[in-house]
Design an enzyme around this catalytic site. Structure first.
Site, PDB file in Angstrom:
ATOM      1  N   HIS A 455      21.596  28.541  31.424  1.00 45.10           N
ATOM      2  CA  HIS A 455      21.898  29.546  30.399  1.00 45.10           C
ATOM      3  C   HIS A 455      20.721  30.472  30.174  1.00 45.10           C
ATOM      4  O   HIS A 455      20.884  31.677  30.016  1.00 45.10           O
ATOM      5  CB  HIS A 455      22.255  28.852  29.080  1.00 45.10           C
ATOM      6  CG  HIS A 455      23.637  28.296  29.084  1.00 45.10           C
ATOM      7  ND1 HIS A 455      24.025  27.273  28.271  1.00 45.10           N
ATOM      8  CD2 HIS A 455      24.719  28.634  29.810  1.00 45.10           C
ATOM      9  CE1 HIS A 455      25.293  26.991  28.494  1.00 45.10           C
ATOM     10  NE2 HIS A 455      25.732  27.802  29.426  1.00 45.10           N
ATOM     11  N   ARG A 561      47.727  45.786  36.632  1.00 47.60           N
ATOM     12  CA  ARG A 561      48.577  44.594  36.748  1.00 47.60           C
ATOM     13  C   ARG A 561      49.471  44.546  35.504  1.00 47.60           C
ATOM     14  O   ARG A 561      49.096  44.002  34.471  1.00 47.60           O
ATOM     15  CB  ARG A 561      47.713  43.343  36.841  1.00 47.60           C
ATOM     16  CG  ARG A 561      46.919  43.243  38.136  1.00 47.60           C
ATOM     17  CD  ARG A 561      46.055  41.994  38.138  1.00 47.60           C
ATOM     18  NE  ARG A 561      45.612  41.611  39.462  1.00 47.60           N
ATOM     19  CZ  ARG A 561      44.356  41.731  39.900  1.00 47.60           C
ATOM     20  NH1 ARG A 561      43.427  42.242  39.134  1.00 47.60           N
ATOM     21  NH2 ARG A 561      44.030  41.342  41.121  1.00 47.60           N
ATOM     22  N   ARG A 596      51.306  48.971  39.147  1.00 43.81           N
ATOM     23  CA  ARG A 596      52.043  48.019  39.976  1.00 43.81           C
ATOM     24  C   ARG A 596      53.199  47.455  39.173  1.00 43.81           C
ATOM     25  O   ARG A 596      53.038  47.062  38.021  1.00 43.81           O
ATOM     26  CB  ARG A 596      51.098  46.898  40.412  1.00 43.81           C
ATOM     27  CG  ARG A 596      51.735  45.939  41.380  1.00 43.81           C
ATOM     28  CD  ARG A 596      50.735  44.946  41.892  1.00 43.81           C
ATOM     29  NE  ARG A 596      50.410  43.948  40.888  1.00 43.81           N
ATOM     30  CZ  ARG A 596      49.520  42.983  41.084  1.00 43.81           C
ATOM     31  NH1 ARG A 596      48.856  42.918  42.219  1.00 43.81           N
ATOM     32  NH2 ARG A 596      49.275  42.097  40.149  1.00 43.81           N
ATOM     33  N   GLU A 695      49.963  42.742  51.185  1.00 37.34           N
ATOM     34  CA  GLU A 695      49.372  41.430  50.916  1.00 37.34           C
ATOM     35  C   GLU A 695      50.127  40.310  51.624  1.00 37.34           C
ATOM     36  O   GLU A 695      49.817  39.141  51.456  1.00 37.34           O
ATOM     37  CB  GLU A 695      49.284  41.178  49.409  1.00 37.34           C
ATOM     38  CG  GLU A 695      50.543  41.484  48.629  1.00 37.34           C
ATOM     39  CD  GLU A 695      50.349  41.415  47.116  1.00 37.34           C
ATOM     40  OE1 GLU A 695      49.331  40.914  46.654  1.00 37.34           O
ATOM     41  OE2 GLU A 695      51.265  41.877  46.400  1.00 37.34           O
ATOM     42  N   ASN A 718      43.446  39.272  48.110  1.00 40.61           N
ATOM     43  CA  ASN A 718      43.567  37.921  47.522  1.00 40.61           C
ATOM     44  C   ASN A 718      44.757  37.195  48.143  1.00 40.61           C
ATOM     45  O   ASN A 718      44.638  36.078  48.637  1.00 40.61           O
ATOM     46  CB  ASN A 718      43.785  37.995  46.002  1.00 40.61           C
ATOM     47  CG  ASN A 718      42.696  38.769  45.314  1.00 40.61           C
ATOM     48  OD1 ASN A 718      41.618  38.918  45.860  1.00 40.61           O
ATOM     49  ND2 ASN A 718      42.978  39.267  44.133  1.00 40.61           N
ATOM     50  N   ASP A 719      45.914  37.853  48.093  1.00 43.24           N
ATOM     51  CA  ASP A 719      47.101  37.206  48.660  1.00 43.24           C
ATOM     52  C   ASP A 719      47.100  37.270  50.179  1.00 43.24           C
ATOM     53  O   ASP A 719      47.496  36.321  50.839  1.00 43.24           O
ATOM     54  CB  ASP A 719      48.370  37.851  48.089  1.00 43.24           C
ATOM     55  CG  ASP A 719      48.716  37.253  46.736  1.00 43.24           C
ATOM     56  OD1 ASP A 719      48.638  36.017  46.616  1.00 43.24           O
ATOM     57  OD2 ASP A 719      49.022  38.016  45.800  1.00 43.24           O
ATOM     58  N   CYS A 766      42.392  46.657  46.983  1.00 38.58           N
ATOM     59  CA  CYS A 766      42.250  46.304  45.564  1.00 38.58           C
ATOM     60  C   CYS A 766      42.057  44.818  45.353  1.00 38.58           C
ATOM     61  O   CYS A 766      41.956  44.360  44.228  1.00 38.58           O
ATOM     62  CB  CYS A 766      43.445  46.798  44.760  1.00 38.58           C
ATOM     63  SG  CYS A 766      44.963  45.913  45.131  1.00 38.58           S
TER      64      CYS A 766
HETATM   65  C1  PEP Z   1      45.789  40.717  45.650  1.00 35.06           C
HETATM   66  O1  PEP Z   1      46.646  39.892  45.968  1.00 35.06           O
HETATM   67  O2  PEP Z   1      44.763  40.939  46.319  1.00 35.06           O
HETATM   68  C2  PEP Z   1      45.937  41.495  44.403  1.00 35.06           C
HETATM   69  C3  PEP Z   1      45.113  42.466  44.082  1.00 35.06           C
HETATM   70  O3  PEP Z   1      46.913  41.136  43.573  1.00 35.06           O
HETATM   71  P1  PEP Z   1      46.879  39.886  42.579  1.00 35.06           P
HETATM   72  O4  PEP Z   1      45.484  39.312  42.638  1.00 35.06           O
HETATM   73  O5  PEP Z   1      47.246  40.416  41.256  1.00 35.06           O
HETATM   74  O6  PEP Z   1      47.891  38.966  43.173  1.00 35.06           O
HETATM   75 MG    MG Z   2      48.585  39.846  45.004  1.00 31.49          MG
END
Ligand code: PEP
Ligand code: MG
Length: 852
Positions: A455, A561, A596, A695, A718-719, A766
């Site tokens: 911390h 989102r 989105r 994605e 991410n997906d 993104c």
């Molecule tokens: C992703 O999948 O990269 C994305 C930006 O959408 P989310 O994280 O909201 O699924």
């Molecule tokens: Mg996604």
């Protein structure tokens, strides 16, 4: 007359308070209830939109005072103000007074014609009468006795959760859990299913810590009491939000050590080192910080009740000292969170119980009982397997020290005060000491103990004080000598010679200039050295995010989102409600806003739209698939987006697209929404750009065909990563497979860029990886010209490209495509960044630590 707005989790409670106020004042007294959640506001909870609408309706020239009950009521009220876009004539004040007593005192004052300030002051004094009446010293014992005993109710509900937090359920997430549990009357117990430890009371921070809950551990939560189901639901939601802690915690010491290994070595003389803690270079005399807590107090004991009273007073004073109000003006949000977590140690029923029995048997002084109890607790932390939890013992010492000073009637803590600007050397820096460090006099910090995740280190980083931790080769004998340190590399120089000093001074100057430039230039576009423009947008989910994004220089929004605002709703938001909520977000952004459509299912279930159970929800009905199966839900959102978009540059984006047929269907629905609004004579934005998240691997490979139908793409790494690697996002045991710099991902991203180029379509990234400098560089090298990043990282990523050349980035991308794994790509990107930094020594040096 000043009006009152009552924000409570319970509509019934607030209505009863309102009735009392009306009886005490007059039937026309202006008071409104903005309490409860759900369609009729009958459920326990609070709702920011409901509050903002109520505030708008009751708005009056003399102002409004808002009284709230606990926790999320305060958050919702704050969010409501964010939503309102206050004009100067709308005077609204949130009041810290307790709901019932505060409301009564305020109503009486307002009814008598008091100003907003007077009414607020009166409300804040609302408890005075009660305190006077109950002023009984020593009531701590009674309070503790009841608070530490769970209420015995026969029926029990149970929940099993997996803790995903990087450091398990350490102080801050555990404090969040204690806070949530404290909102309910039920008894809640937690057991660690991995170790078999527990169960322990979820109201006790220390008991929770002693369960040693690590990342990936499953915990069993047992609740008994009337509101047990609501309590479990709140805990489940908290766990879904990773106990309100971002999963990507601070850089690990390992990464930082790597940075040290690659640092340049051009200075000489007596160089020692440690772990890089906080970036920056300092040069100055070394000042040794004495250990502040001398733990001995063997004064004879007094009467146990008197000693208990003394201890109670000291603990309460410290609790007050640590309260958020005391720190509300501090720039250290994280600092105040840490202090709040420390305060929870003080109200921990298990600790208080222990103190009482120490004082009674055998008789001992308050100071001795306190120190012994805290030593035991600190030792328990120190003996834990998890290094992160071991570090939390510093919080215990810190609290021990504060209370001890109070017991000894020292009015204030000996702050880190220096006669002249110096570098502080300490065995270990406690968080309360770190928070007191004034960057004007504390030039830097060197400690023998400590790590990059403690911390204190987090606080020093926030304060911008360079620090090196776990230093060896330096001790108290260096006191008074000139010392230099580089907090970014972990290097320390004792009495550097003149030549080294001038090199270090030049390095320091460069660092400061780079940092100031990034901050000052946040509004400037991000352009590479050879003139290529990189658009930096932000990923947002709320009006608050929108504000942070704008403050950090975002050029627009790369993904809004929309589901974030409605995940907690227990009934479907109306079209009006959606329109209002979207307008509040849009109003804060200049530039394009990619909205989105609902992306629910799998990790983002909608409470008001329960889905059929699926074997594998990540491969199930989610995103656009769900919307196409639920046309009413989809159409109402499309109409809301089109209506709220008037006057803004709105782009519409579909999530989780896998086929061209889905796009055809979705576009048809957009046309239908436009048609319906036209027939109804409603103003709306038209025409509108339409795009898709890329994605799903199928969409990436079909991007050329999708580009025929759409205007733009946004790559959701991410997906895309989870689907390409067949590794569920959030499954910590598969962390090694979840790196978006894996060449498999890079090949797909290149395919998307080619697909888009064939129709000259806009492409951005993104996914979270866009916020990681190494990934951002590689994506741009592949041909991406637009990145959408976390709101707070906009200025940082913008500055990154200002000292890079496209040719270097393209070479990096080309070489990355030839790598066989993500680790190789990372090493390559890191090496290139360092090489470019060294080549462009001054002035274009990247100012931030290189994570990853
Ligand atoms: C992703 O999948 O990269 C994305 C930006 O959408 P989310 O994280 O909201 O699924
Ligand atoms: Mg996604």
């Amino acid at each position: 007359m000043v009006g009152l707005v009552l924000v409570s989790h319970s509509k019934r409670l607030a209505e009863s308070v309102r009735d009392m106020l009306l009886q005490m004042t007059s039937p026309n007294f202006p008071v409104a209830v903005a309490s409860g959640a759900g369609a009729e506001h009958e459920q326990l909870g609070t709702d920011a939109i409901h509050i903002s609408e109520t505030l708008q309706k009751l708005s009056r020239p003399d102002g409004l005072l808002v009284l709230m009950d606990l926790g999320s009521a305060v958050l919702s009220a704050e969010a409501a103000l964010e939503l309102l876009d206050l004009c100067p004539e709308m005077r609204i004040r949130l009041c810290a007074a307790p709901l019932v007593e505060g409301a009564i005192a305020a109503a009486v004052q307002a009814n008598g014609g008091g100003s907003l300030e007077e009414v607020a002051r009166e409300a804040e004094r609302g408890l005075a009468g009660k305190e006077q009446q109950l002023k009984r010293k020593g009531d701590i014992a009674a309070t503790l006795r009841t608070s530490s005993r769970p209420s015995l109710v026969a029926e029990t509900s149970e929940l099993v959760l997996t803790v995903r937090n990087k450091h398990g359920l350490h102080t801050r997430p555990a404090a969040a859990l204690v806070r949530v549990v404290s909102k309910f009357a039920s008894s809640v117990e937690i057991a660690n299913m991995r170790s078999g430890q527990g169960s322990a009371s979820a109201r006790s921070l220390t008991s929770l810590a002693l369960l040693e809950i690590r990342q990936g551990d499953q915990i069993r939560v047992l609740a008994s009491g009337n509101d047990r189901d609501a309590a479990l639901e709140a805990i489940r939601e908290l766990a879904d939000r990773d106990f309100d802690e971002p999963l990507q915690a601070a850089s690990s010491p390992q990464v930082l050590r790597n940075a040290a290994a690659t640092s340049s070595q051009e200075t000489r003389n007596s160089k020692v080192g440690g772990i890089p803690g906080s970036n920056g270079i300092s040069i100055g005399p070394l000042c040794v910080l004495e250990p502040l807590m001398r733990v001995s107090d063997d004064r004879p004991s007094g009467d146990p009740a008197a000693e208990l009273r003394k201890l109670d007073l000291a603990m309460k004073d410290v609790e007050l000292e640590l309260s958020p109000e005391k720190h509300s003006s501090s720039p250290l949000t994280l600092g105040s969170e840490i202090l709040e977590a420390q305060a929870l140690i003080l109200s921990d029923p298990a600790l208080c119980e222990q103190l009482r029995s120490r004082l009674e048997n055998p008789r001992t002084s308050a100071a001795r009982a306190w120190l012994d109890a805290m030593r035991d607790l600190g030792t328990q932390y120190q003996s834990m397997d998890d290094p992160y939890l071991r570090e939390r013992s510093t919080d215990v010492w810190d609290i021990a020290r504060r209370v001890l000073h109070r017991l000894r009637a020292t009015n204030h803590l000996p702050a880190v005060r220096l006669d002249r600007p110096s570098i502080v050397f300490a065995n270990e820096l406690l968080p309360s000491e770190a928070v007191e460090c004034d960057p004007a006099t504390v030039l830097g910090v060197i400690t023998r103990e400590g790590s990059a995740t403690s911390h204190s280190t987090i606080l020093l980083r926030t304060l911008g004080i360079p620090a090196v931790l776990g230093a060896s080769g330096i001790d108290e004998h260096a006191a008074g000598k000139t010392v230099a340190l580089d907090g970014g590399t972990g290097e320390i120089w004792i009495e550097p010679d003149q030549q080294s000093l001038s090199i270090l001074q030049a390095r320091r100057q460069e660092f400061l200039e780079r940092e100031n430039r990034a901050k000052a230039e946040r509004s400037r576009p991000s352009t590479t050295l050879d003139g290529e423009r990189i658009e930096i947008l932000a990923n947002i989910g709320s009006a608050v995010d929108a504000r942070i994004a704008a403050e950090n220089g975002a050029e627009g929004v790369g993904v809004l989102r929309t589901e974030s605002a409605f995940l907690q709703h227990s009934s479907a938001p109306s079209e009006e409600e959606q329109t209002l909520s979207l307008r509040q977000v849009f109003a804060r952004i200049d530039g394009p806003i990619i909205v989105r459509t609902l992306d629910v299912g799998a990790d983002k279930p909608l409470r008001f739209f329960p889905q059929r159970e699926e074997h594998n929800p990540y491969l199930g009905v989610r995103g656009i698939r769900l919307c196409l199966q639920s046309p009413a839900l989809f159409l109402s959102q499309l109409r809301a987006i089109l209506r709220s978009g008037v006057g803004h540059d709105i782009w519409l984006m579909f999530p989780m697209v896998s086929t061209v047929a889905e796009v055809d269907e979705a576009l048809h629905m957009v046309d239908q929404a436009h048609h319906e609004l036209t027939v109804a004579g409603r103003r709306h934005v038209w025409p509108i750009k339409r795009g898709a998240m890329i994605e799903v691997p199928a969409a990436a490979l079909m991007s050329k065909w999708l580009a025929e139908k759409l205007d733009f793409f946004s790559i959701g790494t991410n997906d895309l990563t989870q689907y390409v690697m067949a590794a569920e996002r959030g499954n910590v045991s598969l962390a090694g497979l979840q790196d978006s710099l894996h060449p498999a991902l890079l090949h797909l991203i290149r395919a998307v860029i080619h697909g888009a180029k064939s129709h000259k379509r806009h492409v951005s990234v993104c996914g979270d990886a866009a916020s990681d400098p190494l990934s951002a560089m590689t994506f741009v090298g592949l041909g991406v010209r637009s990145l959408s990043v976390r709101p707070k990282q906009v200025a940082e990523i913008k500055s990154l490209f200002r000292f890079l050349k496209m040719a270097d980035l393209e070479q990096l991308a080309g070489d990355s495509l030839r790598c066989s794994n993500a680790a190789q790509v990372r090493i390559l990107a890191k090496e290139r960044l360092n090489a470019i930094s060294n080549r462009n020594r001054n002035p274009q040096y990247y100012p931030y630590p290189i994570g990853g």
